[in-house]
Scaffold this active site. Structure first.
Site, PDB file in Angstrom:
ATOM      1  N   HIS A 181     108.685  -1.661  75.016  1.00  0.00           N
ATOM      2  CA  HIS A 181     107.794  -2.731  74.585  1.00  0.00           C
ATOM      3  C   HIS A 181     107.561  -3.727  75.708  1.00  0.00           C
ATOM      4  CE1 HIS A 181     111.895  -4.127  73.737  1.00  0.00           C
ATOM      5  NE2 HIS A 181     111.444  -5.373  73.860  1.00  0.00           N
ATOM      6  N   HIS A 186     106.692  -7.785  76.497  1.00  0.00           N
ATOM      7  CA  HIS A 186     106.699  -9.159  76.001  1.00  0.00           C
ATOM      8  C   HIS A 186     105.531  -9.887  76.650  1.00  0.00           C
ATOM      9  CE1 HIS A 186     110.944  -9.268  74.465  1.00  0.00           C
ATOM     10  NE2 HIS A 186     111.040  -8.238  75.298  1.00  0.00           N
TER      11      HIS A 186
END
Length: 196
Positions: A115, A117
């Protein structure tokens, strides 16, 4: 242990207007949900508006992503960032932000689902020499004090980002950079498409 990001992805189907998901385990505040990627607010943000963007399919590290997943993430990162900054009352020219991605626990990855941020940094303009080495390390790693996201604040921010994101998508569709209906968006690449 089940992957929390897979649980969110499995619970929120691809949709042009994803809904806030509240479960006994907590809430998820999705801002983008496509067949390939999902983005949602961090429930313990470093700063207000902290977003996580990940492939919908479980990929532990960036090297586990397909070419299509990596390309879709690359397309959505700037679009989401512009929408987020608009909601926070600023622009890409005025604001600072981090885009951070870690691979493996040794690199600081705490959830084993790849992922990115997006962390807004709206503390005001400062020169590089005004930032201490310790603060620079925290900024680069996405560190800092974290407070659990309030449900009302999360819901309002989620809805506002979704609205701003739709506006960004409309602009890109009008400029012919994105094609297709909202449910089947693709990047227009000289007559060829890259599905998002």
């Amino acid at each position: 242990m089940s992957c929390p990001f897979c649980m969110i992805a499995d619970s929120i189907p691809p949709a042009t207007e994803p809904k806030v998901l509240t479960t006994p385990l907590g809430s998820a505040y999705p801002v983008l949900s496509t067949a390939i990627v999902i983005a949602f607010l961090d429930i313990a943000p470093v700063t207000p508006g902290h977003i996580l963007l990940c492939p919908r399919r479980h990929c532990e590290k960036a090297t586990d992503m397909t070419v299509a997943e990596a390309a879709a993430l690359g397309v959505w990162l700037p679009i989401l960032t512009r929408a987020l900054l608009k909601v926070l009352g600023t622009t890409t020219e005025e604001a600072g932000w981090n885009i951070i991605q870690a691979n493996g626990s040794e690199a600081g990855q705490t959830v084993p689902h790849s992922h990115f941020h997006i962390i807004p940094r709206l503390g005001g303009p400062r020169g590089a020499t005004d930032i201490s080495d310790a603060e620079r390390k925290n900024l680069a790693l996405g560190e800092g004090p974290r407070i659990k996201l309030d449900h009302e604040e999360g819901t309002q921010l989620c809805i506002a980002i979704q609205f701003a994101l739709r506006q960004e998508i409309r602009k890109l569709q009008a400029g012919k950079e994105l094609g297709g209906p909202d449910e089947e968006l693709f990047v227009n690449l000289h007559g060829h498409g890259l599905e998002l």
